[in-house]
Design a protein around this motif. Structure first.
Motif, PDB file in Angstrom:
ATOM      1  N   GLU A 190       0.827  -1.201   0.000  1.00 25.12           N
ATOM      2  CA  GLU A 190       0.000   0.000   0.000  1.00 25.12           C
ATOM      3  C   GLU A 190       0.867   1.260   0.000  1.00 25.12           C
ATOM      4  O   GLU A 190       0.559   2.240  -0.685  1.00 25.12           O
ATOM      5  N   MET A 191       1.953   1.215   0.767  1.00 24.75           N
ATOM      6  CA  MET A 191       2.843   2.374   0.818  1.00 24.75           C
ATOM      7  C   MET A 191       3.488   2.646  -0.536  1.00 24.75           C
ATOM      8  O   MET A 191       3.521   3.786  -1.011  1.00 24.75           O
ATOM      9  N   LEU A 192       4.011   1.581  -1.176  1.00 24.24           N
ATOM     10  CA  LEU A 192       4.698   1.767  -2.446  1.00 24.24           C
ATOM     11  C   LEU A 192       3.728   2.114  -3.567  1.00 24.24           C
ATOM     12  O   LEU A 192       4.021   2.937  -4.435  1.00 24.24           O
ATOM     13  N   THR A 193       2.555   1.479  -3.555  1.00 26.63           N
ATOM     14  CA  THR A 193       1.607   1.695  -4.651  1.00 26.63           C
ATOM     15  C   THR A 193       0.930   3.052  -4.566  1.00 26.63           C
ATOM     16  O   THR A 193       0.766   3.737  -5.584  1.00 26.63           O
ATOM     17  N   ASN A 194       0.549   3.443  -3.345  1.00 28.07           N
ATOM     18  CA  ASN A 194      -0.256   4.663  -3.206  1.00 28.07           C
ATOM     19  C   ASN A 194       0.367   5.731  -2.314  1.00 28.07           C
ATOM     20  O   ASN A 194       0.479   6.882  -2.715  1.00 28.07           O
ATOM     21  N   SER A 195       0.770   5.331  -1.105  1.00 35.58           N
ATOM     22  CA  SER A 195       1.103   6.322  -0.088  1.00 35.58           C
ATOM     23  C   SER A 195       2.254   7.233  -0.485  1.00 35.58           C
ATOM     24  O   SER A 195       2.156   8.460  -0.380  1.00 35.58           O
ATOM     25  N   ILE A 196       3.376   6.645  -0.933  1.00 36.71           N
ATOM     26  CA  ILE A 196       4.549   7.464  -1.245  1.00 36.71           C
ATOM     27  C   ILE A 196       4.256   8.423  -2.388  1.00 36.71           C
ATOM     28  O   ILE A 196       4.567   9.626  -2.317  1.00 36.71           O
ATOM     29  N   SER A 197       3.660   7.904  -3.463  1.00 38.97           N
ATOM     30  CA  SER A 197       3.377   8.764  -4.615  1.00 38.97           C
ATOM     31  C   SER A 197       2.383   9.861  -4.249  1.00 38.97           C
ATOM     32  O   SER A 197       2.544  11.027  -4.636  1.00 38.97           O
ATOM     33  N   GLN A 198       1.345   9.512  -3.468  1.00 35.51           N
ATOM     34  CA  GLN A 198       0.376  10.518  -3.061  1.00 35.51           C
ATOM     35  C   GLN A 198       0.989  11.520  -2.096  1.00 35.51           C
ATOM     36  O   GLN A 198       0.678  12.720  -2.141  1.00 35.51           O
ATOM     37  N   PHE A 199       1.874  11.031  -1.224  1.00 34.80           N
ATOM     38  CA  PHE A 199       2.544  11.911  -0.270  1.00 34.80           C
ATOM     39  C   PHE A 199       3.399  12.941  -1.015  1.00 34.80           C
ATOM     40  O   PHE A 199       3.331  14.146  -0.748  1.00 34.80           O
ATOM     41  N   ILE A 200       4.214  12.453  -1.972  1.00 35.13           N
ATOM     42  CA  ILE A 200       5.068  13.363  -2.748  1.00 35.13           C
ATOM     43  C   ILE A 200       4.222  14.304  -3.585  1.00 35.13           C
ATOM     44  O   ILE A 200       4.493  15.519  -3.660  1.00 35.13           O
ATOM     45  N   SER A 201       3.179  13.759  -4.228  1.00 34.61           N
ATOM     46  CA  SER A 201       2.297  14.584  -5.046  1.00 34.61           C
ATOM     47  C   SER A 201       1.631  15.672  -4.220  1.00 34.61           C
ATOM     48  O   SER A 201       1.547  16.839  -4.646  1.00 34.61           O
ATOM     49  N   SER A 202       1.160  15.308  -3.017  1.00 34.78           N
ATOM     50  CA  SER A 202       0.511  16.296  -2.151  1.00 34.78           C
ATOM     51  C   SER A 202       1.498  17.354  -1.696  1.00 34.78           C
ATOM     52  O   SER A 202       1.151  18.553  -1.626  1.00 34.78           O
ATOM     53  N   MET A 203       2.719  16.942  -1.371  1.00 29.90           N
ATOM     54  CA  MET A 203       3.744  17.905  -0.960  1.00 29.90           C
ATOM     55  C   MET A 203       4.030  18.898  -2.081  1.00 29.90           C
ATOM     56  O   MET A 203       4.101  20.114  -1.860  1.00 29.90           O
ATOM     57  N   ILE A 204       4.226  18.384  -3.307  1.00 30.65           N
ATOM     58  CA  ILE A 204       4.504  19.258  -4.449  1.00 30.65           C
ATOM     59  C   ILE A 204       3.319  20.183  -4.717  1.00 30.65           C
ATOM     60  O   ILE A 204       3.485  21.379  -4.988  1.00 30.65           O
ATOM     61  N   THR A 205       2.101  19.634  -4.590  1.00 25.72           N
ATOM     62  CA  THR A 205       0.897  20.441  -4.813  1.00 25.72           C
ATOM     63  C   THR A 205       0.787  21.558  -3.791  1.00 25.72           C
ATOM     64  O   THR A 205       0.493  22.717  -4.131  1.00 25.72           O
ATOM     65  N   VAL A 206       1.015  21.220  -2.507  1.00 26.58           N
ATOM     66  CA  VAL A 206       0.943  22.225  -1.446  1.00 26.58           C
ATOM     67  C   VAL A 206       1.983  23.323  -1.678  1.00 26.58           C
ATOM     68  O   VAL A 206       1.679  24.521  -1.583  1.00 26.58           O
TER      69      VAL A 206
END
Length: 629
Positions: A151-167
């Motif tokens: 779950e972390m590799l498939t979703n969490s890390i990419s969403q975490f990085i994406s959210s950080m860049i978006t913010v």
């Protein structure tokens, strides 16, 4: 009532998150190009979201507002801007699909490598590890922990990085658009972070209780399924239902509390975002009227305000998911880092020929004659024929330092002798057979095999020369033929059938629907306990070893079946050194020597007639069994 070994600890935090994350990424070696595409795709996706919104400013300021009131405005440039905006959003959507698909591929390959390493290490671990860790504890590494990493590799890390860049992107654009309104954003962001910390903290604590309660419920159900016969025999249905109701109620309360706080987090955040939006709209309208910002700037800022809270919430959620996965990864790496079974042996088992003068030579062909190949420090090599002579010399052993199980055991078994061990439960009988196999190594004393210290013999070669029939029979999913052949993988069908006949298993096998091709499932649940034991004896027979260990091998076989296979067992034991552990003393009467054990010591030894004549402990046991029978 809690069940030992079934409690699951709550979600833990990793001890060293950075090191663990770095180790996970080490499994992605060779996938660097795909990772680069993922990172590039995340940047494109987040950037497209930010850039697409920013384009509202020139559209409103340069086209919509100037065209108000015009009868025939030129919409060509306006349409061009809309097309550009559409292309940006389409590129963002494609990039999002690309990095999600690529990350799924990376995660499955990474978990494949991790599972391979786990299984390899598990197969190299000593028996002691499995004696000190429950099966459920080990299985959780393959299920819960690997699923958390997936779950972390498939979703969490990419969403975490994406959210950080978006913010970061949105905040940067906000500063560009209006520093006055950005101050309001910072103030509201502080409020949101405070709310996330308070509500999320309570939710996390209750989720820990929920995980523990789930473990208790699952463990209780698993235990009751296995012990259903015992429950019914002693009429404990009502008590078990009442006990389950208590455990289930604990889970209900924990789940209610956990999900209550988890479910109110998003509504609270949404309402705060609405308040933020309203305040921004009021403040933006005021400063727009005052001429500090344009109408397009105010409208774009309002869109950014709506977009700003969602990534913040996702960062909080994904951060917890990442910590949970890293904690699971640490448990996996603890297994992978376990010390493997130590094997310093250098004496190997080889096929051999013996000439008329008794000289032993090694041969690659199977001759039916085996020899120990013993290299020496001076460069010479000697060969000792495998005969099956076993000696114990003052062996002292304990599974831990505080409790000695065997104390000064000295015995010998000549080739072809049958040695029996009798005594009460816990006397150390099975421990002796565990030491012969080198499942455990002795700290004091020596065990010799054909006059060679077994510590010098490679464990795999030592175990190839032995065969065991255990009290707890384990059959694998597969055919009857495959399960018997497990004792010697190169055995032909004819050899398998001969071994089954030797163990007297052939008669019931041929009456099965598919005979030897009948598929066994669920550890042989479609067979009786006695039939499973007969297959285990056949498995030992097909291995054709010089040394045979029978640990309560006939415990699950009725007296009639035991009588039927007695001749077959005698043929199986003929010419072999046999160690027998038995509570049914009738099975050891024809042993060459019987060792009576108590508290880790041999208190009597001799053959059946000698021990009966001595009228000691064996006499008491035997006459008691005789009277009972």
């Amino acid at each position: 009532m809690p069940r030992p070994g079934n409690q699951i600890k709550g979600t833990a935090k990793p001890k060293n998150a950075f090191t663990t994350l770095k180790r996970i990424f080490s499994y992605m070696k060779g996938l660097e190009f795909q990772l680069a595409i993922v990172f590039f795709g995340i940047i494109i996706s987040a950037g497209a979201s930010v850039a697409g919104t920013y384009m509202l400013r020139p559209i409103i300021d340069n086209f919509i507002e100037p065209y108000i009131g015009q009868k025939s405005p030129d919409l060509s440039k306006f349409i061009t801007m809309l097309i550009i905006m559409s292309i940006i959003y389409i590129c963002g959507a494609l990039a999002s699909w690309l990095f999600s698909r690529m990350m799924l591929n990376i995660s499955t390959k990474t978990l494949y490598k991790i599972r391979i390493d786990m299984f390899k290490k598990m197969e190299s671990l000593p028996i002691k590890y499995f004696d000190t860790h429950t099966h459920g504890e080990i299985m959780s590494r393959y299920t819960n922990d690997t699923d958390a990493i997936r779950e972390m590799l498939t979703n969490s890390i990419s969403q975490f990085i994406s959210s950080m860049i978006t913010v970061i992107g949105i905040f940067s654009m906000m500063l560009v658009l209006s520093w006055q309104l950005t101050i309001l954003v910072i103030a509201m962001m502080a409020v949101m972070i405070f709310v996330i910390k308070k509500i999320g903290g309570k939710s996390g604590a209750y989720f820990k209780e929920q995980q523990k309660a789930i473990g208790q419920v699952n463990g209780y159900i698993e235990e009751l399924i296995e012990g259903q016969k015992v429950v019914k025999v002693f009429c404990h249905e009502k008590e078990t239902k009442d006990e389950f109701a208590q455990i289930n109620e604990t889970l209900r309360k924990a789940s209610t509390n956990a999900n209550t706080f988890a479910n109110i987090l998003m509504p609270v955040m949404n309402n705060l975002s609405y308040i933020h939006y309203a305040l921004t709209a009021i403040a933006g309208g005021v400063i727009a009227v005052m001429g500090f910002i344009s109408l397009g700037t105010a409208a774009t800022f309002l869109i950014y305000t709506r977009q700003f809270s969602s990534p913040l919430t996702q960062i909080s959620q994904q951060f917890n998911a990442v910590l949970t996965a890293l904690a699971g990864a640490e448990r996996i790496f603890d297994l992978i880092d376990e010390e493997p079974e130590i094997d310093n042996g250098y004496v190997t088992l080889v096929n051999a020929n013996i000439d008329n003068n008794g000289n032993i030579t090694e041969t690659p062909e199977h001759t039916g004659i085996w020899a120990w190949k013993h290299p020496h420090h001076d460069g010479t090599t000697t060969y000792t024929r495998l005969m099956g002579k076993v000696t114990f010399d003052n062996v002292i052993f304990g599974y831990n330092e505080n409790k000695i199980v065997l104390n000064g055991i000295t015995l010998y078994a000549k080739p072809g002798q049958k040695i029996a061990f009798v005594g009460s439960t816990g006397a150390g009988k099975t421990t002796i057979t565990n030491l012969i196999n080198r499942f455990y190594d002795v700290p004091d004393g020596k065990i010799r095999y054909d006059d060679i210290n077994i510590n010098k013999i490679k464990k795999a070669d030592l175990r190839r020369s032995l065969s065991m029939v255990l009290q707890d029979t384990h059959l694998f999913t597969g055919t009857i033929m495959d399960n018997i052949r497990y004792g010697y993988l190169e055995a032909t069908d004819e050899q398998v059938i001969a071994a089954a006949k030797l163990a007297n298993a052939h008669s019931f096998i041929k009456h099965l629907p598919d005979g030897y091709n009948t598929v066994i499932t669920g550890d042989g649940g479609n067979l009786s306990q006695g039939q499973r034991q007969l297959l285990a004896i056949a498995r030992a027979a097909v291995a054709d070893p010089p040394v045979l260990i029978l640990d309560e091998a006939t415990s699950s076989i009725d007296t009639r079946t035991e009588a039927l296979i007695e001749k077959g067992m005698d043929r199986l034991m003929e010419g072999r050194t046999v160690f027998v552990i038995a509570h049914r003393l009738s099975t050891v009467r024809n042993s060459h020597a019987i060792m009576v054990m108590e508290n880790g010591r041999i208190i009597e030894r001799g053959n059946h007639d000698e021990l009966i004549a001595a009228k000691g402990r064996y006499y008491s046991l035997y006459t008691g069994m005789f009277e009972l029978s």
